[in-house]
Design an enzyme around this catalytic site. Structure first.
Site, PDB file in Angstrom:
ATOM      1  N   CYS A 111      48.908  45.158  41.765  1.00  0.00           N
ATOM      2  CA  CYS A 111      49.057  45.268  43.221  1.00  0.00           C
ATOM      3  C   CYS A 111      50.342  44.565  43.667  1.00  0.00           C
ATOM      4  O   CYS A 111      51.422  45.039  43.368  1.00  0.00           O
ATOM      5  CB  CYS A 111      47.805  44.746  43.931  1.00  0.00           C
ATOM      6  SG  CYS A 111      47.700  45.321  45.650  1.00  0.00           S
ATOM      7  N   HIS A 217      43.616  47.826  41.510  1.00  0.00           N
ATOM      8  CA  HIS A 217      42.996  46.591  41.019  1.00  0.00           C
ATOM      9  C   HIS A 217      41.988  46.900  39.912  1.00  0.00           C
ATOM     10  O   HIS A 217      40.781  46.964  40.169  1.00  0.00           O
ATOM     11  CB  HIS A 217      42.286  45.861  42.166  1.00  0.00           C
ATOM     12  CG  HIS A 217      43.210  45.128  43.091  1.00  0.00           C
ATOM     13  ND1 HIS A 217      43.589  43.816  42.890  1.00  0.00           N
ATOM     14  CD2 HIS A 217      43.836  45.527  44.219  1.00  0.00           C
ATOM     15  CE1 HIS A 217      44.401  43.432  43.853  1.00  0.00           C
ATOM     16  NE2 HIS A 217      44.570  44.447  44.680  1.00  0.00           N
ATOM     17  N   GLU A 219      40.852  44.979  37.719  1.00  0.00           N
ATOM     18  CA  GLU A 219      39.930  43.847  37.500  1.00  0.00           C
ATOM     19  C   GLU A 219      38.688  43.957  38.383  1.00  0.00           C
ATOM     20  O   GLU A 219      37.661  43.334  38.078  1.00  0.00           O
ATOM     21  CB  GLU A 219      40.663  42.510  37.718  1.00  0.00           C
ATOM     22  CG  GLU A 219      40.802  42.043  39.165  1.00  0.00           C
ATOM     23  CD  GLU A 219      41.846  42.810  39.965  1.00  0.00           C
ATOM     24  OE1 GLU A 219      42.511  43.701  39.402  1.00  0.00           O
ATOM     25  OE2 GLU A 219      41.991  42.503  41.171  1.00  0.00           O
TER      26      GLU A 219
END
Ligand code: MN
Length: 250
Positions: A111, A217, A219
């Site tokens: 990001c 993202h 994660e």
């Protein structure tokens, strides 16, 4: 030995009668590094420590966060939606990118981290997508109340890119939490993926150092959608190959 992966945090100033600046990092970043077989450590912003940090870490994750100062990429005006500028973070992360690439330390930018990679290497940013890039895609999926672990748009993967190698796919379903994006890709970076509206969603750097930037993202997605652990697994593999953990034969 498991590779050590340094993660840059965000910084916030607390409210109340004893305001102070505090480092913060969503636990999902270190969870993803751990799940991929790396040892996560968090890196405070001390630019004078960059060389010694790079002695210690085998790879880096540049985490998400607030906006870079626009004059870092040559914009003399600041769009009213730009928020959270932190010059210490900008300087630290830019120095980290420059030195890590020179020393062969792999980097995964997420990001804001994708945008940091681009700016550090001479590229520019769109300061505000809704205002400066006509689109029908809402790149801030919280506006559409889509959960963070779920995708909100597709990404077409460039053939022959590192992104294709990492995911083994020609199209991805990604989440999206950004109001800025890459405008001009830095000379040493290459396009790796785009959203259907043309927004650059991933870049990579051909060369001896493993460098991948993702505008989404992973994660936040890897538990519900395991293919999104792959960028972290690929980073850990590159760190293992490039780092001191490889040099000692384990
Ligand atoms: Mn997006």
């Amino acid at each position: 030995m498991k590779p050590i992966i340094g993660i840059t945090p965000s910084i916030v100033t607390t409210d109340g009668d004893r305001p102070e600046r505090r480092y913060t990092l969503a636990t999902t970043y270190s969870d993803a590094v751990d799940a991929a077989g790396g040892v996560p450590i968090i890196l405070p912003y001390h630019e004078g420590s960059v060389e010694r940090i790079l002695d210690i870490v085998d790879g880096l994750v540049l985490s998400g966060g607030a906006d870079l100062r626009p004059d870092r990429y040559g914009d003399t005006t600041v769009h009213p939606t730009v928020y959270g500028i932190d010059d210490l973070r900008d300087s630290f992360e830019v120095a980290l990118v420059e030195r890590a690439i020179a020393r062969g330390v792999p980097i995964l930018g997420i990001c804001r981290g994708c945008q940091v990679l681009n700016v550090a290497l001479g590229g520019t940013l769109i300061q505000d997508i809704p205002d400066q890039h006509g689109t029908t895609i809402e790149h801030r999926q919280s506006e559409r109340t889509i959960p963070p672990a779920e995708p909100s748009h597709s990404v077409s993967v460039e053939s022959g890119s590192l992104l294709e190698t990492v995911y083994g796919a020609t199209s991805l379903a990604t989440n999206s939490f950004h109001h800025q994006a890459i405008r001009d890709i830095a000379p040493s970076l290459r396009l790796a993926g785009r959203a259907p509206d043309g927004i650059v969603e991933a870049v990579w750097r051909p060369g001896p150092t493993w460098v991948l930037g993702l505008q989404w993202h992973p994660e936040l997605m890897f538990r519900a959608h395991p293919e999104h652990l792959r960028p972290f697994q690929a980073l850990v593999a590159a760190a293992r190959a490039a780092g001191r953990s490889a040099a000692v034969g384990s």
